[in-house]
Design an enzyme around this catalytic site. Structure first.
Site, mmCIF file in Angstrom:
data_model
loop_
_atom_site.group_PDB
_atom_site.id
_atom_site.type_symbol
_atom_site.label_atom_id
_atom_site.label_comp_id
_atom_site.label_asym_id
_atom_site.label_seq_id
_atom_site.Cartn_x
_atom_site.Cartn_y
_atom_site.Cartn_z
ATOM 1 N N PHE A 148 -24.097 23.238 0.527
ATOM 2 C CA PHE A 148 -24.484 24.248 -0.446
ATOM 3 C C PHE A 148 -23.894 25.573 -0.003
ATOM 4 C CE2 PHE A 148 -26.969 27.661 -2.225
ATOM 5 C CZ PHE A 148 -26.983 27.320 -3.564
ATOM 6 N N ASP A 233 -20.404 28.694 7.769
ATOM 7 C CA ASP A 233 -21.284 29.340 6.797
ATOM 8 C C ASP A 233 -22.653 29.497 7.462
ATOM 9 O OD1 ASP A 233 -23.076 30.009 4.812
ATOM 10 O OD2 ASP A 233 -22.165 28.730 3.289
ATOM 11 N N LYS A 262 -27.599 37.028 3.061
ATOM 12 C CA LYS A 262 -29.061 36.942 3.043
ATOM 13 C C LYS A 262 -29.709 37.968 3.957
ATOM 14 C CE LYS A 262 -29.265 32.163 1.389
ATOM 15 N NZ LYS A 262 -29.615 32.478 0.000
#
Length: 406
Positions: A148, A233, A262
């Site tokens: 994802f 990531d 984030k």
């Protein structure tokens, strides 16, 4: 069928307004949040909930952290948006601090996590053509099944999630997907036109899936051997979540590019970045990539404050210490409504026994006990409390989970 928790008239009105006027691209829990502080959220009626979601790790530092809100408020009174048409006073200090935190030479700030991913895809292709010598339009990138990395058109082109893909083709070529954790499959997928391997050190959306211990070191070795960039990531796994600054540290691996987001925005606004060395980021020339809002003064102020919080190592240590408590308690639930537990630090994927209930049902039961957690893939609950949570708060949340499984 899950019976929705009964909410007050005020909350029901707010939910109906959201469902009537807002697109249905999410399925939120039936609670309307009006405030937050530390590890706690407060709804419209004044009820407090312990947050075990942290906005998918965007709120690692807790809600309204005083150092972060102070940095944001002070910057709000100076200047907020200038674009990169000029230099802003906070840009240099932010990119230097971020690059140093990562042990790299340069940082390229953007806004959202998926923008960082898209930026890394462009950078790795450019590096492949200009440095490695790959023929134009031949570059390929190896990715992982179950990944994802966001939901833009390019990124869903190499997703295995049919819900995210269905109805959005044609898809972008240039990607080869292999099983996560399968080192032999990675080796087989790499060819002379491969420019990068893109990997989450721990797959978050897939259910906090940790690869075999030898996987990331093996991928690093393959990339070095074949002249391929390793892109990590760390948008969810990084910045203290797993008990270290980066999840890659658990494997002793240093990637060529870090993708961050984030928590980099301190739970205040979107801030992301690609961080690497000059050999890759230095290839960009004016006009080849950019963002109106990327590296805006407000983002730089908050991002710098977030980096400063991580420099002391205190939050990473808290994540490691309380993570040990979290995983010990969760492991004790296996066989009692839980079939498996995965994760590191203050991050866990908890598989719910389907004979007992769906993961979403358990999330509703937790909500009734004033704990917020979220399900993924029907059978897994992801737990990711803010790193500022106390042991007492964490134990209380785990007591609520145990009761919800009864």
């Amino acid at each position: 069928m899950v019976d929705r928790r009964v909410t007050s008239p005020a909350q029901q009105c707010a939910i109906e307004q959201a469902e009537t006027w807002g697109a249905h691209n999410y399925q939120p829990l039936p609670v309307v949040i009006a405030g937050g502080e530390g590890a706690w959220l407060t709804d419209l009626d004044g009820n407090r909930y312990l947050d075990l979601l942290s906005a998918y790790s965007a709120v690692n530092f807790g809600h309204c952290h005083p150092a972060l809100t102070r940095a944001a408020v002070e910057q709000l009174h100076r200047v907020t948006i200038t674009s990169r048409a000029v230099y802003s006073a906070g840009y240099g200090p932010f990119v230097q601090a971020l690059a140093e935190l990562c042990g790299k030479e340069m940082a390229l700030p953007m806004n959202t996590g998926v923008e960082a991913v898209e930026t890394a895809i462009k950078l790795s292709r450019k590096w492949g053509y200009e440095t490695k010598g790959v023929a134009e339009d031949r570059a390929n990138i190896v990715v992982m099944d179950g990944n994802f990395h966001g939901r833009t058109t390019t990124v869903i082109s190499f997703s295995n999630d049919e819900t995210a893909r269905r109805g959005y083709g044609p898809f972008t070529p240039g990607f080869r997907s292999v099983p996560f954790g399968d080192l032999a499959a990675v080796a087989e997928a790499i060819d002379p036109d491969t420019v990068a391997v893109l990997v989450e050190p721990i797959q978050g959306e897939a259910g906090v899936v940790v690869p075999p211990a030898e996987f990331l070191p093996g991928v690093r070795e393959l990339c070095s051997e074949h002249g391929v960039l390793l892109i990590a990531d760390e948008i969810q796994s990084g910045l203290g979540r797993t008990g270290t600054t980066f999840a890659c540290e658990h494997s002793g691996v240093v990637p060529d590019l870090y993708l961050l987001g984030k928590a980099l925005g301190g739970g205040i606004l979107p801030v992301s970045a690609v961080v690497g060395d000059r050999a890759v980021l230095g290839l960009l020339q004016p006009g080849q990539h950019g963002s109106t809002f990327g590296a805006n003064p407000l983002a730089c102020a908050v991002g710098l404050a977030a980096v400063e919080l991580l420099r002391t190592g205190e939050l990473q240590r808290r994540s490691a210490e309380l993570g040990a408590v979290l995983h010990e308690r969760l492991t004790g639930l296996v066989g009692n409504g839980v079939t498996a537990v995965r994760g590191k630090g203050l991050w866990a994927g908890v598989d719910i026994d389907p004979a007992l209930a769906t993961a979403r049902t358990i999330c509703y039961r937790l909500l009734d006990r004033r704990v917020i957690a979220k399900d993924t893939h029907e059978r897994t609950i992801r737990l990711a409390p803010p790193l500022v949570i106390t042991r007492e708060e964490l134990e209380g949340a785990l007591d609520a989970l145990e009761a919800s499984l009864a």
